[in-house]
Design a protein around this motif. Sequence first.
Motif, PDB file in Angstrom:
ATOM      1  N   ILE A  75      -5.246  -1.439  -2.438  1.00 22.78           N
ATOM      2  CA  ILE A  75      -5.190  -0.584  -1.260  1.00 22.78           C
ATOM      3  C   ILE A  75      -4.095  -1.123  -0.350  1.00 22.78           C
ATOM      4  CG2 ILE A  75      -6.492   0.320   0.691  1.00 22.78           C
ATOM      5  CD1 ILE A  75      -9.038  -0.368  -1.024  1.00 22.78           C
ATOM      6  N   GLU A  76      -3.070  -0.307  -0.113  1.00 24.40           N
ATOM      7  CA  GLU A  76      -1.935  -0.745   0.691  1.00 24.40           C
ATOM      8  C   GLU A  76      -1.936  -0.155   2.092  1.00 24.40           C
ATOM      9  OE1 GLU A  76       1.495   0.133  -1.627  1.00 24.40           O
ATOM     10  OE2 GLU A  76       1.069  -1.439  -3.097  1.00 24.40           O
ATOM     11  N   THR A  77      -2.918   0.697   2.414  1.00 21.54           N
ATOM     12  CA  THR A  77      -3.000   1.294   3.743  1.00 21.54           C
ATOM     13  C   THR A  77      -3.867   0.405   4.628  1.00 21.54           C
ATOM     14  OG1 THR A  77      -4.794   2.677   2.953  1.00 21.54           O
ATOM     15  CG2 THR A  77      -2.592   3.645   2.960  1.00 21.54           C
ATOM     16  N   VAL A  78      -3.302  -0.729   5.037  1.00 20.63           N
ATOM     17  CA  VAL A  78      -4.009  -1.709   5.861  1.00 20.63           C
ATOM     18  C   VAL A  78      -3.621  -1.463   7.312  1.00 20.63           C
ATOM     19  CG1 VAL A  78      -4.347  -4.162   6.300  1.00 20.63           C
ATOM     20  CG2 VAL A  78      -3.983  -3.361   3.965  1.00 20.63           C
ATOM     21  N   LEU A  79      -4.614  -1.228   8.163  1.00 21.08           N
ATOM     22  CA  LEU A  79      -4.366  -0.929   9.569  1.00 21.08           C
ATOM     23  C   LEU A  79      -4.296  -2.181  10.436  1.00 21.08           C
ATOM     24  CD1 LEU A  79      -6.914   1.993   9.837  1.00 21.08           C
ATOM     25  CD2 LEU A  79      -4.456   2.203   9.592  1.00 21.08           C
ATOM     26  N   LEU A  80      -5.077  -3.208  10.098  1.00 27.04           N
ATOM     27  CA  LEU A  80      -5.155  -4.417  10.907  1.00 27.04           C
ATOM     28  C   LEU A  80      -5.549  -5.582  10.019  1.00 27.04           C
ATOM     29  CD1 LEU A  80      -6.629  -4.832  14.364  1.00 27.04           C
ATOM     30  CD2 LEU A  80      -7.740  -6.101  12.575  1.00 27.04           C
ATOM     31  N   VAL A  81      -4.964  -6.746  10.275  1.00 24.03           N
ATOM     32  CA  VAL A  81      -5.333  -7.965   9.567  1.00 24.03           C
ATOM     33  C   VAL A  81      -5.627  -9.034  10.611  1.00 24.03           C
ATOM     34  CG1 VAL A  81      -4.581  -9.768   7.984  1.00 24.03           C
ATOM     35  CG2 VAL A  81      -3.909  -7.418   7.571  1.00 24.03           C
ATOM     36  N   SER A  82      -6.793  -9.660  10.513  1.00 22.35           N
ATOM     37  CA  SER A  82      -7.180 -10.716  11.433  1.00 22.35           C
ATOM     38  C   SER A  82      -7.431 -11.989  10.635  1.00 22.35           C
ATOM     39  CB  SER A  82      -8.441 -10.328  12.200  1.00 22.35           C
ATOM     40  OG  SER A  82      -8.874 -11.408  12.987  1.00 22.35           O
ATOM     41  N   ASP A  83      -6.716 -13.053  10.997  1.00 18.09           N
ATOM     42  CA  ASP A  83      -6.859 -14.348  10.341  1.00 18.09           C
ATOM     43  C   ASP A  83      -7.232 -15.380  11.404  1.00 18.09           C
ATOM     44  OD1 ASP A  83      -6.896 -16.362   8.544  1.00 18.09           O
ATOM     45  OD2 ASP A  83      -4.725 -16.523   8.329  1.00 18.09           O
ATOM     46  N   GLY A  84      -8.521 -15.416  11.742  1.00 21.60           N
ATOM     47  CA  GLY A  84      -8.971 -16.346  12.789  1.00 21.60           C
ATOM     48  C   GLY A  84      -8.504 -15.887  14.157  1.00 21.60           C
ATOM     49  N   ASP A  85      -7.523 -16.597  14.742  1.00 23.34           N
ATOM     50  CA  ASP A  85      -7.044 -16.248  16.073  1.00 23.34           C
ATOM     51  C   ASP A  85      -5.802 -15.367  16.039  1.00 23.34           C
ATOM     52  OD1 ASP A  85      -5.533 -18.198  14.945  1.00 23.34           O
ATOM     53  OD2 ASP A  85      -5.254 -19.371  16.771  1.00 23.34           O
ATOM     54  N   LYS A  86      -5.197 -15.178  14.879  1.00 20.55           N
ATOM     55  CA  LYS A  86      -3.994 -14.355  14.755  1.00 20.55           C
ATOM     56  C   LYS A  86      -4.376 -12.958  14.273  1.00 20.55           C
ATOM     57  CE  LYS A  86       0.423 -14.059  12.407  1.00 20.55           C
ATOM     58  NZ  LYS A  86       1.215 -14.538  11.289  1.00 20.55           N
ATOM     59  N   VAL A  87      -3.968 -11.941  15.041  1.00 18.40           N
ATOM     60  CA  VAL A  87      -4.282 -10.558  14.704  1.00 18.40           C
ATOM     61  C   VAL A  87      -2.967  -9.794  14.555  1.00 18.40           C
ATOM     62  CG1 VAL A  87      -5.395  -8.442  15.466  1.00 18.40           C
ATOM     63  CG2 VAL A  87      -6.466 -10.638  15.937  1.00 18.40           C
ATOM     64  N   THR A  88      -2.815  -9.080  13.428  1.00 18.99           N
ATOM     65  CA  THR A  88      -1.637  -8.257  13.185  1.00 18.99           C
ATOM     66  C   THR A  88      -2.072  -6.801  13.121  1.00 18.99           C
ATOM     67  OG1 THR A  88      -0.703 -10.042  11.857  1.00 18.99           O
ATOM     68  CG2 THR A  88       0.322  -7.884  11.663  1.00 18.99           C
ATOM     69  N   VAL A  89      -1.498  -5.983  13.992  1.00 17.72           N
ATOM     70  CA  VAL A  89      -1.830  -4.559  14.053  1.00 17.72           C
ATOM     71  C   VAL A  89      -0.635  -3.774  13.542  1.00 17.72           C
ATOM     72  CG1 VAL A  89      -2.514  -2.649  15.549  1.00 17.72           C
ATOM     73  CG2 VAL A  89      -3.326  -4.956  16.032  1.00 17.72           C
ATOM     74  N   GLY A  90      -0.888  -2.825  12.651  1.00 18.23           N
ATOM     75  CA  GLY A  90       0.181  -2.022  12.070  1.00 18.23           C
ATOM     76  C   GLY A  90       0.517  -0.816  12.911  1.00 18.23           C
ATOM     77  N   THR A  91       1.691  -0.232  12.637  1.00 18.01           N
ATOM     78  CA  THR A  91       2.119   0.984  13.335  1.00 18.01           C
ATOM     79  C   THR A  91       2.585   2.022  12.328  1.00 18.01           C
ATOM     80  OG1 THR A  91       4.306   0.058  13.579  1.00 18.01           O
ATOM     81  CG2 THR A  91       2.821  -0.218  15.435  1.00 18.01           C
ATOM     82  N   PRO A  92       1.817   2.767  11.619  1.00 19.17           N
ATOM     83  CA  PRO A  92       0.363   2.751  11.586  1.00 19.17           C
ATOM     84  C   PRO A  92      -0.202   1.727  10.605  1.00 19.17           C
ATOM     85  CG  PRO A  92       1.140   4.547  10.245  1.00 19.17           C
ATOM     86  CD  PRO A  92       2.354   3.892  10.854  1.00 19.17           C
ATOM     87  N   TYR A  93       0.622   1.244   9.650  1.00 18.53           N
ATOM     88  CA  TYR A  93       0.122   0.299   8.650  1.00 18.53           C
ATOM     89  C   TYR A  93       0.858  -1.029   8.763  1.00 18.53           C
ATOM     90  CZ  TYR A  93      -1.623   4.655   6.680  1.00 18.53           C
ATOM     91  OH  TYR A  93      -2.237   5.861   6.515  1.00 18.53           O
ATOM     92  N   VAL A  94       0.194  -2.110   8.347  1.00 19.85           N
ATOM     93  CA  VAL A  94       0.806  -3.434   8.351  1.00 19.85           C
ATOM     94  C   VAL A  94       1.730  -3.531   7.140  1.00 19.85           C
ATOM     95  CG1 VAL A  94       0.379  -5.911   8.257  1.00 19.85           C
ATOM     96  CG2 VAL A  94      -1.211  -4.425   9.487  1.00 19.85           C
ATOM     97  N   ALA A  95       2.997  -3.857   7.393  1.00 23.56           N
ATOM     98  CA  ALA A  95       3.982  -3.926   6.312  1.00 23.56           C
ATOM     99  C   ALA A  95       3.690  -5.129   5.416  1.00 23.56           C
ATOM    100  CB  ALA A  95       5.383  -4.038   6.892  1.00 23.56           C
ATOM    101  N   GLY A  96       3.654  -4.899   4.113  1.00 26.78           N
ATOM    102  CA  GLY A  96       3.454  -5.971   3.146  1.00 26.78           C
ATOM    103  C   GLY A  96       2.017  -6.404   2.945  1.00 26.78           C
ATOM    104  N   ALA A  97       1.088  -5.833   3.671  1.00 29.04           N
ATOM    105  CA  ALA A  97      -0.322  -6.208   3.521  1.00 29.04           C
ATOM    106  C   ALA A  97      -0.954  -5.391   2.401  1.00 29.04           C
ATOM    107  CB  ALA A  97      -1.078  -5.989   4.818  1.00 29.04           C
ATOM    108  N   LYS A  98      -1.862  -6.033   1.667  1.00 27.00           N
ATOM    109  CA  LYS A  98      -2.502  -5.382   0.529  1.00 27.00           C
ATOM    110  C   LYS A  98      -3.909  -5.939   0.358  1.00 27.00           C
ATOM    111  CE  LYS A  98       0.076  -5.138  -3.044  1.00 27.00           C
ATOM    112  NZ  LYS A  98       0.795  -5.477  -4.292  1.00 27.00           N
ATOM    113  N   VAL A  99      -4.844  -5.070   0.020  1.00 25.57           N
ATOM    114  CA  VAL A  99      -6.221  -5.473  -0.259  1.00 25.57           C
ATOM    115  C   VAL A  99      -6.511  -5.127  -1.706  1.00 25.57           C
ATOM    116  CG1 VAL A  99      -8.646  -5.081   0.303  1.00 25.57           C
ATOM    117  CG2 VAL A  99      -6.958  -5.170   2.130  1.00 25.57           C
ATOM    118  N   THR A 100      -7.033  -6.092  -2.455  1.00 29.00           N
ATOM    119  CA  THR A 100      -7.369  -5.888  -3.860  1.00 29.00           C
ATOM    120  C   THR A 100      -8.885  -5.837  -4.001  1.00 29.00           C
ATOM    121  OG1 THR A 100      -5.405  -7.154  -4.453  1.00 29.00           O
ATOM    122  CG2 THR A 100      -7.008  -6.763  -6.184  1.00 29.00           C
TER     123      THR A 100
END
Length: 103
Positions: A35-60
């Motif tokens: 799944i490559e349509t990732v809207l937000l990734v949170s890694d502890g204290d670091k949060v990355t929000v996509g516009t609309p999707y996070v570039a290069g993020a992928k969920v398997t």
Amino acid sequence: MYALIEYKGKQYKAEKDALIQVDKIDAEKGATVEIETVLLVSDGDKVTVGTPYVAGAKVTAVVEDTFKDDKVIVYKYKSKKDYHRTIGHRQQYTNIRISAINA
């Protein structure tokens, strides 16, 4: 670590080893879904929000099984018109297990 994903028009919170119930997928049990349509990734204290999707993020995810939900009865009735109609529906779902989140 978690990610918010958009899959088949709906949004889900995906964590590693989480079991998510999505609409039916035409894939065999044990198949891998990316799944490559990732809207937000949170890694502890670091949060990355996509516009609309996070570039290069992928969920398997791995397909667990497909099943039908409980039956829903739809009953239509109009008074004084002798109109009665009963319709049943069983939605089909697929369980997927999140195996990896790559940010």
